[in-house]
Design a protein around this motif. Structure first.
Motif, PDB file in Angstrom:
ATOM      1  N   GLY A   9      -1.014  14.243   7.684  1.00 24.71           N
ATOM      2  CA  GLY A   9      -0.396  14.844   6.514  1.00 24.71           C
ATOM      3  C   GLY A   9       0.514  13.910   5.743  1.00 24.71           C
ATOM      4  N   TYR A  10       1.429  14.495   4.973  1.00 28.19           N
ATOM      5  CA  TYR A  10       2.294  13.736   4.077  1.00 28.19           C
ATOM      6  C   TYR A  10       3.377  12.991   4.856  1.00 28.19           C
ATOM      7  N   PHE A  11       3.718  11.797   4.382  1.00 29.53           N
ATOM      8  CA  PHE A  11       4.797  11.013   4.986  1.00 29.53           C
ATOM      9  C   PHE A  11       5.457  10.163   3.917  1.00 29.53           C
ATOM     10  N   ARG A  12       6.626   9.665   4.218  1.00 33.46           N
ATOM     11  CA  ARG A  12       7.362   8.802   3.286  1.00 33.46           C
ATOM     12  C   ARG A  12       7.356   7.375   3.821  1.00 33.46           C
ATOM     13  N   GLY A  13       7.071   6.436   2.930  1.00 36.32           N
ATOM     14  CA  GLY A  13       6.995   5.039   3.324  1.00 36.32           C
ATOM     15  C   GLY A  13       5.610   4.471   3.061  1.00 36.32           C
ATOM     16  N   GLU A  14       5.368   3.288   3.590  1.00 34.97           N
ATOM     17  CA  GLU A  14       4.113   2.586   3.341  1.00 34.97           C
ATOM     18  C   GLU A  14       3.030   2.912   4.365  1.00 34.97           C
ATOM     19  N   GLU A  15       3.440   3.286   5.594  1.00 35.43           N
ATOM     20  CA  GLU A  15       2.469   3.549   6.648  1.00 35.43           C
ATOM     21  C   GLU A  15       2.806   4.839   7.378  1.00 35.43           C
ATOM     22  N   CYS A  16       1.785   5.547   7.803  1.00 38.65           N
ATOM     23  CA  CYS A  16       1.987   6.768   8.579  1.00 38.65           C
ATOM     24  C   CYS A  16       2.763   6.432   9.852  1.00 38.65           C
ATOM     25  N   PRO A  17       3.890   7.090  10.109  1.00 42.51           N
ATOM     26  CA  PRO A  17       4.696   6.766  11.296  1.00 42.51           C
ATOM     27  C   PRO A  17       3.996   7.105  12.611  1.00 42.51           C
ATOM     28  N   GLN A  18       2.945   7.908  12.558  1.00 43.48           N
ATOM     29  CA  GLN A  18       2.258   8.302  13.784  1.00 43.48           C
ATOM     30  C   GLN A  18       1.049   7.434  14.120  1.00 43.48           C
ATOM     31  N   CYS A  19       0.334   6.958  13.083  1.00 43.12           N
ATOM     32  CA  CYS A  19      -0.863   6.176  13.379  1.00 43.12           C
ATOM     33  C   CYS A  19      -0.911   4.827  12.674  1.00 43.12           C
ATOM     34  N   GLY A  20       0.007   4.591  11.729  1.00 44.53           N
ATOM     35  CA  GLY A  20       0.108   3.285  11.089  1.00 44.53           C
ATOM     36  C   GLY A  20      -0.825   3.039   9.924  1.00 44.53           C
ATOM     37  N   ILE A  21      -1.647   4.017   9.539  1.00 40.24           N
ATOM     38  CA  ILE A  21      -2.523   3.783   8.395  1.00 40.24           C
ATOM     39  C   ILE A  21      -1.739   3.933   7.098  1.00 40.24           C
ATOM     40  N   LYS A  22      -2.241   3.327   6.037  1.00 42.92           N
ATOM     41  CA  LYS A  22      -1.533   3.338   4.761  1.00 42.92           C
ATOM     42  C   LYS A  22      -1.622   4.695   4.080  1.00 42.92           C
ATOM     43  N   GLY A  23      -2.757   5.356   4.193  1.00 38.70           N
ATOM     44  CA  GLY A  23      -2.897   6.678   3.602  1.00 38.70           C
ATOM     45  C   GLY A  23      -3.103   6.641   2.099  1.00 38.70           C
ATOM     46  N   ARG A  24      -3.215   7.842   1.527  1.00 38.00           N
ATOM     47  CA  ARG A  24      -3.462   7.997   0.096  1.00 38.00           C
ATOM     48  C   ARG A  24      -2.148   8.124  -0.667  1.00 38.00           C
ATOM     49  N   TYR A  25      -2.026   7.399  -1.764  1.00 35.51           N
ATOM     50  CA  TYR A  25      -0.832   7.473  -2.609  1.00 35.51           C
ATOM     51  C   TYR A  25      -0.693   8.876  -3.209  1.00 35.51           C
ATOM     52  N   VAL A  26       0.544   9.415  -3.187  1.00 37.45           N
ATOM     53  CA  VAL A  26       0.818  10.714  -3.792  1.00 37.45           C
ATOM     54  C   VAL A  26       1.917  10.622  -4.847  1.00 37.45           C
ATOM     55  N   LEU A  27       3.021   9.937  -4.518  1.00 40.50           N
ATOM     56  CA  LEU A  27       4.175   9.923  -5.424  1.00 40.50           C
ATOM     57  C   LEU A  27       4.995   8.673  -5.199  1.00 40.50           C
ATOM     58  N   ASP A  28       5.385   7.992  -6.302  1.00 36.42           N
ATOM     59  CA  ASP A  28       6.199   6.784  -6.147  1.00 36.42           C
ATOM     60  C   ASP A  28       7.666   7.147  -5.932  1.00 36.42           C
ATOM     61  N   SER A  29       8.462   6.172  -5.560  1.00 33.63           N
ATOM     62  CA  SER A  29       9.852   6.420  -5.163  1.00 33.63           C
ATOM     63  C   SER A  29      10.700   6.954  -6.305  1.00 33.63           C
ATOM     64  N   GLU A  30      10.504   6.428  -7.516  1.00 31.86           N
ATOM     65  CA  GLU A  30      11.303   6.875  -8.657  1.00 31.86           C
ATOM     66  C   GLU A  30      11.033   8.345  -8.968  1.00 31.86           C
ATOM     67  N   ARG A  31       9.768   8.727  -9.016  1.00 33.28           N
ATOM     68  CA  ARG A  31       9.433  10.113  -9.304  1.00 33.28           C
ATOM     69  C   ARG A  31       9.796  11.031  -8.149  1.00 33.28           C
ATOM     70  N   GLU A  32       9.706  10.535  -6.938  1.00 28.98           N
ATOM     71  CA  GLU A  32      10.157  11.304  -5.777  1.00 28.98           C
ATOM     72  C   GLU A  32      11.636  11.664  -5.920  1.00 28.98           C
ATOM     73  N   GLU A  33      12.449  10.703  -6.335  1.00 28.53           N
ATOM     74  CA  GLU A  33      13.881  10.948  -6.501  1.00 28.53           C
ATOM     75  C   GLU A  33      14.141  11.936  -7.633  1.00 28.53           C
ATOM     76  N   ARG A  34      13.448  11.768  -8.767  1.00 32.04           N
ATOM     77  CA  ARG A  34      13.638  12.672  -9.907  1.00 32.04           C
ATOM     78  C   ARG A  34      13.227  14.096  -9.554  1.00 32.04           C
ATOM     79  N   LEU A  35      12.086  14.236  -8.912  1.00 27.43           N
ATOM     80  CA  LEU A  35      11.617  15.557  -8.512  1.00 27.43           C
ATOM     81  C   LEU A  35      12.570  16.179  -7.496  1.00 27.43           C
ATOM     82  N   GLY A  36      13.038  15.390  -6.537  1.00 26.43           N
ATOM     83  CA  GLY A  36      13.959  15.890  -5.524  1.00 26.43           C
ATOM     84  C   GLY A  36      15.269  16.377  -6.114  1.00 26.43           C
ATOM     85  N   ARG A  37      15.811  15.644  -7.071  1.00 27.75           N
ATOM     86  CA  ARG A  37      17.070  16.059  -7.705  1.00 27.75           C
ATOM     87  C   ARG A  37      16.907  17.382  -8.436  1.00 27.75           C
ATOM     88  N   PHE A  38      15.797  17.513  -9.159  1.00 28.27           N
ATOM     89  CA  PHE A  38      15.595  18.734  -9.930  1.00 28.27           C
ATOM     90  C   PHE A  38      15.365  19.932  -9.012  1.00 28.27           C
TER      91      PHE A  38
END
Length: 208
Positions: A9-38
């Motif tokens: 499932g979803y994770f924050r960072g460059e690699e899945c903390p459980q298996c180490g794969i890069k995964g599919r991009y969903v949201l960049d850090s800047e937009r993550e912060e803007r969405l989180g604040r709102f």
């Protein structure tokens, strides 16, 4: 940055903390912060100002919130909101079928319905200047509906160090408070909530 692992499932960072794969991009850090604040503002502080109806337990309609987000940020898709919630290590929010709410941090009046906390002690970090006042008067919410207590000494230190370099950790006798009829709820594994902590249950943690 938020990404999605096909297995975990979803994770924050460059690699899945459980298996180490890069995964599919969903949201960049800047937009993550803007969405989180709102989302924090809407679900904790000003739902009515943006046209959302919040019930007594802090829930708002999930699809209405998605529509509101889309009208403000064209990139704020339904999946990106879900990814923000599910990847949040602090468990700030929860989705239940067609509803979403903040788990803690409200300044609007809410009547949360979480399970009872069962720990014998809870903790609260403060600056050295605040200690005597809290030992005498107890702990009241500050700009929030509930007092947010830490479920461990280490977490209390971590939270307090955001505001003061050398915090003093207060210990709350949660077991005695419950015996005396006071309500204590678990917001998540790190945070417990009380409407007010009387001074009778508060002392300086002595490390034992």
């Amino acid at each position: 940055m938020i990404r999605k692992c096909s297995k975990h499932g979803y994770f924050r960072g460059e690699e899945c903390p459980q298996c180490g794969i890069k995964g599919r991009y969903v949201l960049d850090s800047e937009r993550e912060e803007r969405l989180g604040r709102f989302i924090s503002g809407v679900l904790r502080h000003f739902p009515r100002e943006v046209g959302l109806k919040m019930d007594d337990e802090g829930w708002v309609d999930f699809e209405l919130l998605c529509s509101l987000l889309k009208s403000r940020y064209k990139w704020a898709t339904r999946e990106r909101l879900i990814s923000l919630v599910e990847s949040d290590e602090k468990q700030r929010y929860e989705i239940d079928d067609s509803r979403i709410r903040a788990r803690y941090g409200h300044s609007v009046d809410v009547d949360l319905d979480y399970p009872d906390n069962e720990l014998p002690s809870l903790y609260y970090g403060v600056s050295q200047e605040e200690v005597d006042m809290l030992l005498e008067n107890g702990i009241s919410p500050i700009r929030q509906t509930y007092v947010h207590l830490s479920t461990s000494y280490g977490k209390a230190v971590e939270v307090a160090q955001i505001h003061t370099e050398n915090p003093v950790i207060l210990e709350i006798d949660a077991e005695k408070a419950r015996r005396d009829g006071m309500s204590i709820m678990d917001a998540n594994e790190d945070i417990a909530l009380m409407e007010y902590v009387p001074s009778d249950y508060v002392c300086i943690f002595d490390g034992r």
